[in-house]
Design a protein around this motif. Structure first.
Motif, PDB file in Angstrom:
ATOM      1  N   LEU A 104      46.600  17.217  20.495  1.00  0.00           N
ATOM      2  CA  LEU A 104      47.954  16.686  20.640  1.00  0.00           C
ATOM      3  C   LEU A 104      47.923  15.301  21.279  1.00  0.00           C
ATOM      4  CD1 LEU A 104      51.012  17.344  20.351  1.00  0.00           C
ATOM      5  CD2 LEU A 104      50.932  18.232  22.684  1.00  0.00           C
ATOM      6  N   ALA A 105      47.062  15.126  22.270  1.00  0.00           N
ATOM      7  CA  ALA A 105      46.969  13.839  22.952  1.00  0.00           C
ATOM      8  C   ALA A 105      46.429  12.751  22.034  1.00  0.00           C
ATOM      9  CB  ALA A 105      46.081  13.976  24.194  1.00  0.00           C
ATOM     10  N   VAL A 106      45.398  13.063  21.262  1.00  0.00           N
ATOM     11  CA  VAL A 106      44.797  12.035  20.410  1.00  0.00           C
ATOM     12  C   VAL A 106      45.724  11.663  19.266  1.00  0.00           C
ATOM     13  CG1 VAL A 106      43.535  13.636  18.903  1.00  0.00           C
ATOM     14  CG2 VAL A 106      42.665  11.339  19.251  1.00  0.00           C
ATOM     15  N   VAL A 107      46.424  12.646  18.697  1.00  0.00           N
ATOM     16  CA  VAL A 107      47.367  12.341  17.621  1.00  0.00           C
ATOM     17  C   VAL A 107      48.513  11.486  18.154  1.00  0.00           C
ATOM     18  CG1 VAL A 107      49.061  13.345  16.045  1.00  0.00           C
ATOM     19  CG2 VAL A 107      46.787  14.350  16.216  1.00  0.00           C
ATOM     20  N   THR A 108      48.991  11.805  19.354  1.00  0.00           N
ATOM     21  CA  THR A 108      50.071  11.019  19.956  1.00  0.00           C
ATOM     22  C   THR A 108      49.615   9.599  20.230  1.00  0.00           C
ATOM     23  OG1 THR A 108      50.955  13.016  20.993  1.00  0.00           O
ATOM     24  CG2 THR A 108      51.714  10.921  21.851  1.00  0.00           C
ATOM     25  N   ALA A 109      48.394   9.448  20.729  1.00  0.00           N
ATOM     26  CA  ALA A 109      47.885   8.111  21.030  1.00  0.00           C
ATOM     27  C   ALA A 109      47.726   7.268  19.774  1.00  0.00           C
ATOM     28  CB  ALA A 109      46.543   8.229  21.749  1.00  0.00           C
ATOM     29  N   LEU A 110      47.422   7.911  18.659  1.00  0.00           N
ATOM     30  CA  LEU A 110      47.191   7.172  17.415  1.00  0.00           C
ATOM     31  C   LEU A 110      48.463   6.966  16.610  1.00  0.00           C
ATOM     32  CD1 LEU A 110      43.863   8.827  16.187  1.00  0.00           C
ATOM     33  CD2 LEU A 110      44.145   6.664  17.412  1.00  0.00           C
ATOM     34  N   ALA A 111      49.308   7.994  16.525  1.00  0.00           N
ATOM     35  CA  ALA A 111      50.460   7.921  15.619  1.00  0.00           C
ATOM     36  C   ALA A 111      51.741   8.455  16.224  1.00  0.00           C
ATOM     37  CB  ALA A 111      50.139   8.654  14.317  1.00  0.00           C
ATOM     38  N   GLY A 112      51.861   8.451  17.547  1.00  0.00           N
ATOM     39  CA  GLY A 112      53.115   8.858  18.171  1.00  0.00           C
ATOM     40  C   GLY A 112      53.349  10.354  18.103  1.00  0.00           C
TER      41      GLY A 112
END
Length: 477
Positions: A104-112
């Protein structure tokens, strides 16, 4: 001594307040009736939401004559496609939670907030509820008109039908949730004849009411005020995060399309100020005022804007997925050159490796050996040396088993107390006390390696084994 803020810091604060002044935060004083427009991102949204069909249909999937996935809490057994996970193996759950948290953190960092816009149960259920609302009550203007109209037979019929369907979906949600823990077919058998326990009825009622209230009434208010992720996601974003963004340089100043006006004569930007991006937003924000707390990155505003650009003959992408660096004309750092991507990827790989190792190493039976420490050994009347062991056999299978115990060592040994197979109950630990005797003349040291072996056979003839290393202790030579 009080210090007066510098002129530059005061200007920055003024800019921050000015930006926040344009944010749309619905405090619940109006109902948002979002317009539904077909398009690329709407199709992707429906496709992503279809993942939740697993939630409704998963309990009915069978595996070897049993429910494929069943979290049997009363018996403390968790069945995953023929693999039984017991509480002793729950360290894998920690790794699984870590995996999804980092994902969840990596997806948020990359694409909100991709999860919020495409996969979150609140977003998906609200979307389905509002789709039903549109089918029964019509377009947003028609829905607003109906809300303000006096109560008559037509309005009562429409509203009752809508709320009945909402409650039905809420009930199916609760029923499906409980089926993962109770068993789908036993739940159908027991629930409607009153034989299920109180926890089952309370759980279904809680999920029915919760789904009805959260997705039917509160809607975007959950995202604004109840969801913690909306509060913390801001710290996960940076200048390189790709999110739905309005191209200010291209769109401003806004202006209506004038008849017979050529591109050379036009004095306005590409934004025709049609407000369609606001009309389709499920949280009612205006993306043209920048990224805001209420934006769940569902990209429906992209579909709306592209549709309008096609109609007025202007290029698509006035609202598009882009980073702040890109909008400011700065160099965009490739994803593989970002340190946090490598850190997140390493953690994901380690967690996934641990989960796969745990699942692959699960055995149907598990053997533990506890050596008696007081005394460490005894000398019998015939001169032989004896050690006492407590064996604990954990039966992880789905059937009761008769387990045969044996022991092996590099020196001659005699196992006492394991002549008959040990009856074990599925999902339980069964203890057994055994003794190992060794002639003193055969001992070649104070400590000799010893291996215990547990063997059992399933009803279909499949043999399973488990081994545990231990040691035999004797007197000093």
């Amino acid at each position: 001594m009080n210090e007066t803020p510098s002129r530059s810091s005061g200007a920055a604060i003024d800019d921050l307040y000015a930006e926040a002044h344009h944010w749309e935060v619905n405090t619940g004083d109006e109902t948002i009736h979002a317009k539904r427009i077909p398009g690329k991102w709407r199709r992707i949204k429906w496709f992503a939401a279809s993942v939740w069909l697993i939630f409704f249909l998963g309990p009915y999937l069978r595996w070897n004559g049993h429910q494929a996935v069943l979290f049997d809490i009363p018996d403390r057994q968790y069945h995953l496609f023929g693999v039984t996970v017991l509480p002793q193996d729950f360290w894998m759950l920690s790794l699984l939670l870590l995996f999804f948290a980092i994902l969840l953190a990596v997806v948020t960092a990359l694409a909100g907030r991709v999860y919020c816009g495409y996969f979150c149960f609140q977003t998906v259920w609200t979307d389905v509820f509002t789709w039903i609302e549109e089918m029964l009550e019509g377009s947003p203007p028609q829905r607003r008109k109906l809300d303000k109209a006096a109560l008559d037979a037509r309005k009562l019929r429409i509203k009752l039908t809508k709320h009945a369907l909402w409650l039905l979906i809420g009930f199916l949600t609760g029923f499906s949730f409980v089926a993962w823990f109770y068993g789908a077919w036993p739940l159908w058998r027991d629930f409607f004849v009153g034989e299920a326990n109180l926890v089952v009825y309370a759980s279904v009622a809680l999920f029915t009411g919760g789904t009805y209230v959260l997705a039917g009434w509160l809607r975007e208010q959950v995202c604004f005020w109840l969801c913690p992720y909306a509060r913390i996601q801001g710290v996960m974003l940076d200048q390189s995060t790709i999110v739905p963004t309005y191209d200010v340089a291209r769109g401003e100043p806004r202006g209506r399309v004038k008849k017979d006006e050529t591109s050379e004569q036009r004095s306005t930007g590409d934004c025709v100020d049609c407000n369609q991006c606001v009309a389709v937003c499920p949280t009612g924000i205006d993306i043209r005022n920048g990224q805001q707390e209420g934006c769940i990155t569902c990209a429906l505003c992209l579909d709306a804007c592209d549709t309008v650009m096609d109609k007025v003959g202007r290029p698509r992408g006035l609202i598009r997925y882009a980073s702040l660096d890109e909008m400011e004309g700065k160099p965009v750092k490739p994803m593989l050159l970002r340190a946090r991507v490598w850190v997140y990827t390493a953690i994901l790989a380690l967690a996934l490796t641990g989960i796969l190792y745990g699942l692959s190493s699960l055995a149907a039976i598990e053997l533990k050996v506890l050596h008696e420490r007081a005394p460490l050994f005894v000398q019998l009347s015939d001169g032989s040396i004896q050690n006492k062991y407590t064996l604990k056999v954990l039966n992880k299978s789905e059937q009761d088993l008769r387990v045969e115990i044996s022991a092996d060592s590099a020196i001659p040994i005699s196992l006492v107390g394991a002549d008959e197979p040990l009856p074990t109950t599925r999902g339980e630990v069964t203890p057994m006390i055994v003794f190992v005797k060794v002639e003193r003349s055969d001992l070649d040291g104070e400590r000799v390696p010893l291996t215990f072996k547990a063997t059992a056979e399933f009803d279909d003839g499949t043999e399973i084994t488990a081994e545990r290393e231990s040691a035999f202790f004797g007197p000093a030579r």
